[in-house]
Design a protein around this motif. Structure first.
Motif: not given
Length: 226
Positions: A7-14, A87-93
């Motif tokens: 889970i990619v959750a490192g964004g700043r959510s600006s 393998w990795g399955i990637v999803i945005a949060c």
């Protein structure tokens, strides 16, 4: 095929104005909802965060960006680096409509394509979801072999995902490639929330879906009783 959920959750959510990973829908945070979907198709789920951004209280495994502040490519790189699986399955949060069946079929197609391509062409490195000509690199499956090129791009500051994908052996998964997944489900799965209006739309649509399902169950029971 051994796969790690990332889970990619490192964004700043600006644009959202608050952390998208912690937004609640139907009593659960987006992190919890996404992790629950991934847990049905993978044995391990990790969350990629930026420095100082921890979600330990939710009980999920966290890993920090190796290259903080460098966007989604950094999140993919950190997740795959920590995964330990081929393998990795990637999803945005921030994708509220992702369902386990979508992930299951995406992984099945990846395994099928990897086996076919490995015998006649260079090995497959990624399968990216695609809807109406728009690609979604944060609803995708990646092989460990993408890490050297990701590292090179991050070190040189070339952060556009499309430029990076052009260097890889990629296939793009459209709805016609996914047996058992309707066009409506696939379109919804690729929806992501960027601002408060998107968040409210997701809440309303999911609320409507629950009400519709409840009505369908009620109608079925009434039919059976008749």
């Amino acid at each position: 095929m051994k796969v790690t959920g990332i889970i990619v959750a490192g964004g700043r959510s600006s644009r959202m104005g608050q952390d998208k990973a912690l937004l609640e829908i139907q009593g659960a945070t987006m992190l919890e909802r996404t992790a629950a979907a991934l847990e049905q198709v993978t044995e391990r789920v990790i969350v990629v965060t930026r420095d100082g951004q921890g979600y330990g209280t939710i009980g999920l495994e966290n890993v920090p960006d190796v290259y903080p502040g460098m966007g989604p490519l950094s999140g993919i790189h950190a997740g795959l680096s920590a995964s330990g699986t081929e393998w990795g399955i990637v999803i945005a949060c921030d994708m509220p409509f992702v369902q386990p069946e979508v992930l299951h079929v995406l992984l099945a197609v990846t395994e099928k394509w990897a086996e076919l391509q490995g015998t006649t062409e260079p090995a497959l490195q990624a399968v990216i979801s695609s809807v109406d000509g728009r690609i979604h690199p944060l609803l995708a499956v990646y092989h460990q072999s993408v890490l050297p090129s990701a590292e090179e791009c991050l070190r040189s500051g070339r952060l556009r995902l499309t430029d990076w994908l052009d260097k890889l052996n990629v296939r793009y998964a459209k709805v016609e490639d996914l047996p058992g997944v309707s066009e409506d489900i696939w379109h919804k799965a690729t929806f992501n929330m960027n601002n408060p209006q998107d968040y409210q739309l997701a809440i309303e649509q999911l609320k409507h879906s629950v009400q519709q399902n409840t009505q369908n169950v009620k109608s079925l029971k009434e039919t059976q009783e008749d």
